[in-house]
Every structure is written in structure tokens, then in C-alpha cells.
Design a protein around this motif. Structure first.
Motif, short mmCIF file in Angstrom:
data_model
loop_
_atom_site.label_atom_id
_atom_site.label_comp_id
_atom_site.label_asym_id
_atom_site.label_seq_id
_atom_site.Cartn_x
_atom_site.Cartn_y
_atom_site.Cartn_z
N ALA A 37 50.05 49.10 24.93
CA ALA A 37 49.91 48.02 25.90
C ALA A 37 48.44 48.09 26.31
O ALA A 37 47.57 47.93 25.47
N LYS A 68 49.75 51.24 30.84
CA LYS A 68 48.90 50.37 31.63
C LYS A 68 49.18 48.93 31.22
O LYS A 68 49.48 48.67 30.06
N PRO A 69 49.07 47.99 32.13
CA PRO A 69 49.28 46.59 31.74
C PRO A 69 48.15 46.11 30.83
O PRO A 69 47.03 46.63 30.87
#
Length: 104
Positions: A37, A68-69
């Protein structure tokens, strides 16, 4: 990956596709699985063992992953390349993503 443009959603759909790829791999094909990601990690090291691949893959749960986004394609590529270095001969990498890289 939570978009509902595939039934039931992207995560479940891609997991089904990857599971089929693993189940239909040739005996002499070695795979590793890198999840990514905004960051990435090696979910399963390079192996020819279908059971090991499926076992690792079945443990994949976005709820327990501390990802983590974002989409860090470059980091996933580097981890994928590193996982292939122990394999001699022809090498290939398949990457599944739902977006453009947005983490640098």
C-alpha cells in the motif's frame, strides 16, 4: 481496495484471482508474495511450495496489516526484485494494484 466496483469488493476479488494463480502454477514455478500500500512487506519468501504460498496468503487480513495509506509502487517493486534475487534463470513479476503511485 475498498471500492465496490467489483462484487463484493476489490480485496476479495483480487484475493480470489491470486489464489487461482497460485493453485494453477506449474510445479517448477517459484513465487513470492509482496503486499503493498503506502509501504510494502514480504508476505511469503520465494518458494515452489503451493501449500506454503496458500498458507501465507490465507493469513493476509487487511485488518491486522499495519499498512500506510496510499500506493507505493516503487517500494513494492524493490521488494519484489529483492525476493527474486535468489532465483536463477528466467524471472517474472506480477503486480496487482488499484491505483497510481501516490507515495514517494
Amino acid at each position: 481496495m475498498l471500492a465496490r466496483d467489483f462484487e463484493p469488493n476489490r480485496i476479495i476479488t483480487i484475493k480470489e484471482v491470486i489464489r487461482k494463480v497460485i493453485q494453477n502454477k506449474k510445479e517448477n514455478q517459484a513465487f513470492s508474495v509482496v503486499v503493498f500500500a503506502g509501504n510494502s512487506f514480504l508476505l511469503c519468501p520465494l518458494t515452489k511450495d503451493k501449500d506454503q504460498l496458500l498458507s501465507a496468503f490465507n493469513k493476509l487480513d487487511r485488518g491486522i496489516m499495519k499498512m500506510k495509506p496510499g500506493t507505493n509502487f516503487s517500494n513494492a517493486m524493490l521488494n519484489g526484485i529483492a525476493s527474486l534475487q535468489s532465483q536463477a534463470g528466467n524471472k517474472a513479476m506480477i503486480l496487482f494494484t488499484d491505483g497510481k503511485e501516490n507515495v514517494k
